[in-house]
Motif scaffolding. Structure first.
Motif, PDB file in Angstrom:
ATOM      1  N   PHE A  11     -64.155  93.437  58.002  1.00  0.00           N
ATOM      2  CA  PHE A  11     -63.079  93.646  57.028  1.00  0.00           C
ATOM      3  C   PHE A  11     -61.815  92.879  57.431  1.00  0.00           C
ATOM      4  O   PHE A  11     -61.093  92.365  56.574  1.00  0.00           O
ATOM      5  CB  PHE A  11     -62.786  95.133  56.887  1.00  0.00           C
ATOM      6  CG  PHE A  11     -63.709  95.839  55.941  1.00  0.00           C
ATOM      7  CD1 PHE A  11     -63.752  95.490  54.599  1.00  0.00           C
ATOM      8  CD2 PHE A  11     -64.544  96.857  56.386  1.00  0.00           C
ATOM      9  CE1 PHE A  11     -64.597  96.135  53.712  1.00  0.00           C
ATOM     10  CE2 PHE A  11     -65.401  97.512  55.508  1.00  0.00           C
ATOM     11  CZ  PHE A  11     -65.439  97.145  54.171  1.00  0.00           C
ATOM     12  N   LYS A  12     -61.561  92.792  58.735  1.00  0.00           N
ATOM     13  CA  LYS A  12     -60.386  92.036  59.196  1.00  0.00           C
ATOM     14  C   LYS A  12     -60.541  90.548  58.893  1.00  0.00           C
ATOM     15  O   LYS A  12     -59.580  89.853  58.542  1.00  0.00           O
ATOM     16  CB  LYS A  12     -60.159  92.271  60.681  1.00  0.00           C
ATOM     17  CG  LYS A  12     -59.503  93.624  61.002  1.00  0.00           C
ATOM     18  CD  LYS A  12     -59.213  93.763  62.477  1.00  0.00           C
ATOM     19  CE  LYS A  12     -58.324  94.960  62.764  1.00  0.00           C
ATOM     20  NZ  LYS A  12     -58.900  96.233  62.376  1.00  0.00           N
ATOM     21  N   LEU A  13     -61.764  90.023  59.034  1.00  0.00           N
ATOM     22  CA  LEU A  13     -62.012  88.623  58.670  1.00  0.00           C
ATOM     23  C   LEU A  13     -61.819  88.393  57.178  1.00  0.00           C
ATOM     24  O   LEU A  13     -61.260  87.372  56.753  1.00  0.00           O
ATOM     25  CB  LEU A  13     -63.433  88.226  59.088  1.00  0.00           C
ATOM     26  CG  LEU A  13     -63.637  87.867  60.560  1.00  0.00           C
ATOM     27  CD1 LEU A  13     -65.118  87.657  60.846  1.00  0.00           C
ATOM     28  CD2 LEU A  13     -62.849  86.613  60.929  1.00  0.00           C
ATOM     29  N   ILE A 173     -43.857 100.001  47.735  1.00  0.00           N
ATOM     30  CA  ILE A 173     -43.746 101.405  48.159  1.00  0.00           C
ATOM     31  C   ILE A 173     -45.095 101.909  48.669  1.00  0.00           C
ATOM     32  O   ILE A 173     -45.186 102.555  49.723  1.00  0.00           O
ATOM     33  CB  ILE A 173     -43.231 102.273  46.996  1.00  0.00           C
ATOM     34  CG1 ILE A 173     -41.746 101.984  46.742  1.00  0.00           C
ATOM     35  CG2 ILE A 173     -43.421 103.766  47.307  1.00  0.00           C
ATOM     36  CD1 ILE A 173     -41.189 102.671  45.508  1.00  0.00           C
ATOM     37  N   LEU A 174     -46.176 101.610  47.928  1.00  0.00           N
ATOM     38  CA  LEU A 174     -47.522 102.018  48.365  1.00  0.00           C
ATOM     39  C   LEU A 174     -47.893 101.333  49.680  1.00  0.00           C
ATOM     40  O   LEU A 174     -48.517 101.954  50.562  1.00  0.00           O
ATOM     41  CB  LEU A 174     -48.543 101.671  47.283  1.00  0.00           C
ATOM     42  CG  LEU A 174     -48.449 102.479  45.978  1.00  0.00           C
ATOM     43  CD1 LEU A 174     -49.428 101.938  44.947  1.00  0.00           C
ATOM     44  CD2 LEU A 174     -48.719 103.957  46.246  1.00  0.00           C
ATOM     45  N   SER A 175     -47.494 100.072  49.828  1.00  0.00           N
ATOM     46  CA  SER A 175     -47.763  99.373  51.087  1.00  0.00           C
ATOM     47  C   SER A 175     -47.003 100.016  52.237  1.00  0.00           C
ATOM     48  O   SER A 175     -47.527 100.137  53.361  1.00  0.00           O
ATOM     49  CB  SER A 175     -47.352  97.897  50.969  1.00  0.00           C
ATOM     50  OG  SER A 175     -48.092  97.236  49.974  1.00  0.00           O
ATOM     51  N   VAL A 194     -61.376 101.725  54.654  1.00  0.00           N
ATOM     52  CA  VAL A 194     -60.738 102.036  53.365  1.00  0.00           C
ATOM     53  C   VAL A 194     -59.318 101.485  53.332  1.00  0.00           C
ATOM     54  O   VAL A 194     -58.875 100.910  52.326  1.00  0.00           O
ATOM     55  CB  VAL A 194     -60.744 103.558  53.116  1.00  0.00           C
ATOM     56  CG1 VAL A 194     -59.996 103.889  51.825  1.00  0.00           C
ATOM     57  CG2 VAL A 194     -62.165 104.084  53.072  1.00  0.00           C
ATOM     58  N   GLN A 195     -58.604 101.670  54.447  1.00  0.00           N
ATOM     59  CA  GLN A 195     -57.221 101.156  54.500  1.00  0.00           C
ATOM     60  C   GLN A 195     -57.194  99.635  54.413  1.00  0.00           C
ATOM     61  O   GLN A 195     -56.338  99.057  53.743  1.00  0.00           O
ATOM     62  CB  GLN A 195     -56.539 101.611  55.794  1.00  0.00           C
ATOM     63  CG  GLN A 195     -55.045 101.255  55.810  1.00  0.00           C
ATOM     64  CD  GLN A 195     -54.435 101.349  57.187  1.00  0.00           C
ATOM     65  OE1 GLN A 195     -55.098 101.034  58.180  1.00  0.00           O
ATOM     66  NE2 GLN A 195     -53.188 101.775  57.259  1.00  0.00           N
ATOM     67  N   LEU A 196     -58.145  98.981  55.089  1.00  0.00           N
ATOM     68  CA  LEU A 196     -58.196  97.519  55.051  1.00  0.00           C
ATOM     69  C   LEU A 196     -58.435  97.012  53.629  1.00  0.00           C
ATOM     70  O   LEU A 196     -57.781  96.081  53.160  1.00  0.00           O
ATOM     71  CB  LEU A 196     -59.286  97.007  55.984  1.00  0.00           C
ATOM     72  CG  LEU A 196     -59.047  97.217  57.491  1.00  0.00           C
ATOM     73  CD1 LEU A 196     -60.265  96.750  58.287  1.00  0.00           C
ATOM     74  CD2 LEU A 196     -57.807  96.490  57.953  1.00  0.00           C
ATOM     75  N   VAL A 197     -59.379  97.666  52.928  1.00  0.00           N
ATOM     76  CA  VAL A 197     -59.654  97.288  51.535  1.00  0.00           C
ATOM     77  C   VAL A 197     -58.435  97.558  50.670  1.00  0.00           C
ATOM     78  O   VAL A 197     -58.072  96.761  49.788  1.00  0.00           O
ATOM     79  CB  VAL A 197     -60.892  98.041  51.008  1.00  0.00           C
ATOM     80  CG1 VAL A 197     -61.072  97.786  49.518  1.00  0.00           C
ATOM     81  CG2 VAL A 197     -62.142  97.637  51.778  1.00  0.00           C
ATOM     82  N   PHE A 198     -57.791  98.709  50.899  1.00  0.00           N
ATOM     83  CA  PHE A 198     -56.601  99.079  50.121  1.00  0.00           C
ATOM     84  C   PHE A 198     -55.479  98.058  50.329  1.00  0.00           C
ATOM     85  O   PHE A 198     -54.771  97.686  49.381  1.00  0.00           O
ATOM     86  CB  PHE A 198     -56.160 100.484  50.527  1.00  0.00           C
ATOM     87  CG  PHE A 198     -55.007 101.013  49.715  1.00  0.00           C
ATOM     88  CD1 PHE A 198     -55.131 101.197  48.342  1.00  0.00           C
ATOM     89  CD2 PHE A 198     -53.797 101.318  50.323  1.00  0.00           C
ATOM     90  CE1 PHE A 198     -54.068 101.696  47.599  1.00  0.00           C
ATOM     91  CE2 PHE A 198     -52.735 101.797  49.578  1.00  0.00           C
ATOM     92  CZ  PHE A 198     -52.873 101.998  48.213  1.00  0.00           C
ATOM     93  N   ASN A 199     -55.322  97.594  51.576  1.00  0.00           N
ATOM     94  CA  ASN A 199     -54.281  96.595  51.853  1.00  0.00           C
ATOM     95  C   ASN A 199     -54.550  95.278  51.127  1.00  0.00           C
ATOM     96  O   ASN A 199     -53.644  94.640  50.601  1.00  0.00           O
ATOM     97  CB  ASN A 199     -54.190  96.344  53.354  1.00  0.00           C
ATOM     98  CG  ASN A 199     -53.521  97.486  54.096  1.00  0.00           C
ATOM     99  OD1 ASN A 199     -52.826  98.303  53.483  1.00  0.00           O
ATOM    100  ND2 ASN A 199     -53.749  97.574  55.393  1.00  0.00           N
ATOM    101  N   VAL A 204     -53.338  91.531  46.598  1.00  0.00           N
ATOM    102  CA  VAL A 204     -53.760  90.869  45.358  1.00  0.00           C
ATOM    103  C   VAL A 204     -52.919  91.365  44.184  1.00  0.00           C
ATOM    104  O   VAL A 204     -52.472  90.578  43.333  1.00  0.00           O
ATOM    105  CB  VAL A 204     -55.260  91.107  45.103  1.00  0.00           C
ATOM    106  CG1 VAL A 204     -55.665  90.560  43.737  1.00  0.00           C
ATOM    107  CG2 VAL A 204     -56.098  90.473  46.198  1.00  0.00           C
ATOM    108  N   ALA A 205     -52.709  92.694  44.120  1.00  0.00           N
ATOM    109  CA  ALA A 205     -51.887  93.264  43.044  1.00  0.00           C
ATOM    110  C   ALA A 205     -50.461  92.722  43.105  1.00  0.00           C
ATOM    111  O   ALA A 205     -49.845  92.407  42.073  1.00  0.00           O
ATOM    112  CB  ALA A 205     -51.877  94.783  43.153  1.00  0.00           C
TER     113      ALA A 205
END
Length: 574
Positions: A11-13, A173-175, A194-199, A204-205
């Motif tokens: 996920f980090k890659l 704010i979410l970040s 999950v946090q990595l995907v959320f970040n 992207v957003a």
């Protein structure tokens, strides 16, 4: 455990390959925007770099190797992110006042806390759970609070003015919330992916909303400018405004322009409505070539206009803005100014004529006094000779001053005519230096003459050349107490080079720039002592006469050691 770890590294890659290109895109868009700010570049640059640092930090941590370098780099990236977010908060809110000390405080606090775990003994409470990353969670908490603050600032700033700008605030704010509670992923390792995907989702957003925000701002600014320009052009009743592309197509015309040249569809047709289209065509070509504003008077039908030509850029292409000023008031003002200038010129001519006549009248009695003085000197006693010599010197000084004034009045009235004739230069130099024989003997100052290869045929105005040499030698004798004065003359580039060099008091450096100005005279105790009645017009007149004879004059001086004045004049043979 190993599979969970490998999934986390994967996920980090993914973060690196997604976030780094997007961060570069952010920086490019920021550079291209009108409201660019250096802090956006800094934030996205260090944010992208930190993804790479975090990958290697996790890699070295899993292998149990030394982490100090990567912990330090991670702390540096987080500290720079904090500084950039504080700067952006100030930029988007005029009510926020941060002193420079806060930048240093947050920067060094985050940098220190992030490296804290590396130096903590293993006996520290909680070390077994957190390990060397002990202080990283504290620094992430501080950074998250700063992100929350910046996000709230953006929401407040754009709530009523820009929906994309407001959405950017909520994404940040979410970040900030996600960053502040990074500790949860340590307590619940299953949440780390999950946090990595959320970040990644948040980045992207943020990129999408940022694009929408920039597009909205550019459209709004362009619309506001177009409304402003259109309003200004419509409300100016006596100005016709047109814009043409470099290829000649018409881009815009205001109501007045459309009113009397509505048939015009391109620049060629526009030029043809003028009585002299070639003049306008030439000016437009020059304006596009030099990109400088130009203007000319033109006629359309029976009306006269002042036509201004403004070269510029529009949508990346060269354009020409043409402004036609239909103003009878301007014409009336122009005529009035011309009449006033002509009246003023006539008054100045009258005053100069009166001045010249008055000075000429003063010259006549002085000439008579000089003649009778010379007659009396032949039969005078020793005491009478001293008195007559004083009279003779005073008369000569006054005659020289009057001659200078007469010449200046002619120059100012543009009535100083050149009488070009063949001049015997050795004879002219002899005549001039003979006038200084008495003062040379009386002051004990040697006058040297050096002539070298003077032209046999030389044409110039002999009276003006004499006046130049007399003025320079007169100045040299006035300001020289002892030593010598040397007059040199020789052939130079088809003309003649003259030089008058003395061993006098010289001129201070601060006076050199203004020495040829009208009525300028270097001040000082020695100057007043040697020349108490100086007027400061001699060198000004000399410079004017040299230039009238097609030459240039130069002056070099060292205070206390002497002065050298040199000039060249050209052979004016027709």
């Amino acid at each position: 455990m190993d599979s969970a770890l490998s999934m986390s590294m994967l996920f980090k890659l993914v973060q690196i390959f997604v976030i780094v290109p997007l961060s570069v895109a952010f920086i490019i868009f920021n550079r291209l925007s009108r409201t660019k700010h250096w802090a956006w570049d800094l934030f996205w640059g260090v944010y992208a770099a930190n993804r790479i640092v975090l990958y290697y930090l996790s890699l070295y941590f899993s292998k149990g190797e030394d982490l100090f370098l990567w912990l330090f780099l991670n702390g540096l990236m987080l500290a720079l992110e904090a500084v950039s977010l504080i700067s952006l908060s100030r930029f988007y809110s005029s009510h926020i006042k941060f002193r420079k000390v806060y930048y240093y405080l947050f920067f060094f606090s985050i940098l220190f806390l992030n490296s804290l775990g590396y130096f903590m003994p293993k006996t520290t409470p909680g070390y077994n759970f957190f390990g060397p990353l002990y202080g990283q969670y504290l620094s992430l908490f501080i950074l998250g609070i700063i992100m929350l603050f910046f996000g709230i600032t953006l929401v407040r700033r754009f709530t009523t003015s820009s929906r994309p700008g407001c959405v950017i605030g909520w994404v940040i704010i979410l970040s900030g919330i996600s960053t502040s509670f990074s500790l949860i992923t340590k307590l619940l390792p299953a949440l780390a992916p999950v946090q990595l995907v959320f970040n990644v989702f948040l980045v992207v957003a943020l990129f999408v909303t940022y694009l929408l925000f920039r597009i909205e701002m550019e459209i709004r600014e362009r619309n506001e400018l177009e409304i402003l320009y259109d309003s200004v052009s419509k409300n100016i009743s006596n100005v016709a405004m047109l814009r043409f592309a470099e290829n000649g197509s018409k881009i815009y015309a205001n109501p007045l322009a459309t009113k009397f040249i509505e048939e015009v569809t391109d620049l060629y047709e526009f030029e043809e409505i003028f009585k002299e289209p070639e003049k306008l065509r030439s000016r437009i070509a020059d304006a596009l070539r030099t990109m400088k504003v130009s203007f000319l008077n033109v006629e359309i039908g029976q009306k006269e206009f002042v036509c201004y030509i403004y070269p510029g850029k529009f949508s990346g292409e060269n354009i020409i803005d043409i402004v036609l000023l239909d103003s009878p008031e301007l014409k009336a003002i122009e005529n009035k100014l011309k009449n006033e200038i002509e009246e003023l010129r006539q008054k100045i001519d009258q005053q100069l004529t009166f001045f010249a006549n008055m000075v000429h009248e003063l010259k006549s009695p002085l000439t008579i006094i000089k003649g009778y003085t010379e007659m009396l000197e032949s039969s005078a006693t020793v005491d009478q000779e001293k008195m007559l010599l004083a009279i003779h010197q005073a008369v000569n000084y006054q005659l020289g001053l009057i001659n200078n004034l007469l010449e200046i009045s002619k120059l100012q009235a543009n009535k100083s005519e050149l009488k070009i004739e063949k001049v015997d230069l050795p004879e002219l130099i002899t005549d001039v230096t003979y006038q200084f024989t008495d003062i040379s003997a009386r002051k004990g100052i040697k006058l040297e003459i050096e002539e070298n290869k003077l032209p046999e045929e030389f044409y110039t105005d002999s009276s003006k050349l004499k006046r130049i040499l007399i003025n320079l030698l007169d100045n040299a004798f006035k300001f020289t107490r002892e030593g010598k004065i040397k007059l040199s003359a020789y052939l130079h580039n088809g003309g003649v080079y003259f030089e008058v060099k003395d061993t006098g008091i010289g001129i201070k450096e601060e006076f050199l720039d203004k020495i040829f100005d009208r009525y300028s005279m270097a001040k000082g105790t020695m100057n007043r002592e040697l020349n108490p009645s100086g007027t400061g017009i001699g060198l000004y007149l000399t410079k004017e006469l040299v230039e009238l004879l097609g030459g240039k004059i130069r002056l070099n001086s060292e205070y206390g050691k002497g002065t050298t004045v040199s000039f060249t004049i050209s052979n004016m043979k027709t």
